[in-house]
Design an enzyme around this catalytic site. Sequence first.
Site, PDB file in Angstrom:
ATOM      1  CG  ASP A   1      51.999 -10.429  75.476  1.00 30.19           C
ATOM      2  OD1 ASP A   1      52.364 -10.715  76.623  1.00 30.19           O
ATOM      3  OD2 ASP A   1      52.368 -11.057  74.455  1.00 30.19           O
TER       4      ASP A   1
ATOM      5  CG  HIS B   1      52.123 -14.379  75.206  1.00 31.55           C
ATOM      6  ND1 HIS B   1      53.268 -13.673  74.958  1.00 31.55           N
ATOM      7  CD2 HIS B   1      52.532 -15.636  75.531  1.00 31.55           C
ATOM      8  CE1 HIS B   1      54.319 -14.461  75.100  1.00 31.55           C
ATOM      9  NE2 HIS B   1      53.904 -15.666  75.441  1.00 31.55           N
TER      10      HIS B   1
END
Length: 446
Positions: free
Chosen positions: A107, A104
């Site tokens: 992240d 993501h």
Amino acid sequence: MDRAFFPDVKGPVPFAGLDSDDPLAFKVYEPDRLVLGKRMADHLRIGVCLWHSFSWPGSDVFGSGTFDRPWLDARMDPMVGAHERLDAAFEFLDKLGVPFFCFHDRDVSPEGRTFAETQANLDAVVDAIAGHMARTGLRLLWGTANLFSHPRYAAGAATNPDPEVFAFAAAQVKSMLEATHRLDGANYVLWGGREGYETLLNTDLAREEAQLARFLHLVAEHKHKIGFKGTLLIEPKPQEPTKHQYDYDVATVIGFLERHHLEGEYRLNLEVNHATLAGHSFQHEVALAISHGMLGSVDANRGDYQNGWDTDQFPNSVDELSLAVFEILRGGGLTTGGFNFDTKLRRQSMDHDDLFHAHIGGIDTLAQSLLAAAAMIESGDLERLRSERYAGWTRPLGASILEGQAGLDTLAGRVLAGEIDPRPVSGRQELLENVVNRQIWAANRH
Ligand code: XUL
Ligand code: CO
């Protein structure tokens, strides 16, 4: 980071076979081994996720992080932390020897004070990821945007009652879709993080469905505009974090996509633990997606049958997984998708090497499931028994019904005349289950 984060693992993790007791070697996964004429690595297209494994500290609702993840330390400059995390993650991926990873936006790169700053952070980190990919040969299975952690998304992203939140989510997906395109991602995933509701007392279901459909149209339009060739994937999940998630399961998502003329634009990313939370077996979800030509990719993990939440454990049951892999092989295999380990260590698994043990075990489970499923295909018993069961539909009566030549009058006339007098036939479930078990038990001899 100059020092290795995983100094005890030399890598790449070797294949050593079932006779080896080396915990840091594969017992079954042998990337170049041919299974049904195709390399094991190409069947499975294994990926590792950067969220649970590198961006989660091992916290739960009752306690803080237990893992040693120095880059998550709040006292560290978040961009310095971002680069340290990438160093450790790519060291891990490279040593494990898998071809793919997934992430993501949040992240890998922190939110800034403004969206422009957030975009600059992502751009810098994507540059670094491109460098790591070029150095190691790793590839991006899919990218995705985190539209659920920030408080602005508490009431959903696309389905938020506030159109400004929709707009913000749109900006974030545009940015991450373009980053995925730049990194030559094979797919782009949309998991409906908080697209659902907590109470119907404040929720307008029809309005939220229309918003979600609009959002997915905008994403598909942008994909074509920028020339992204990967597959767009929706990941069903029935609940958690919201009480009821709109992308409940395969059947619900396919119905939604068809209702909004989106079925040509999206396929599905199926997660094992999401299937079980929806009250289905994973085999069911896979088979249903395949029967509609909608299987895209898989998030491999498992739940725990004693509780009802998403424990995201590493897969360890060949009995269960081989049936899903059998459906995938029978359906022609994965194309742009793969098996992404959307899996979490247990909170007490705090040694650096635990991440290797977890992935090695999960990958071997998948590899063994592939061998078992391939044996089921090769023996042909299941396929033969299934087609025998439906044989009547290929004969004149069945064909005339399906082709619309026999109406109720015709059929009733023939029944009345005694021409049609069906007898119950055994479904042979136990026989079939024995066929499956024999192939699972014998798979290593093939
Ligand atoms: C949540 C989940 C996500 C998606 C990507 O349950 O599975 O990690 O896979 O957003
Ligand atoms: Co997932």
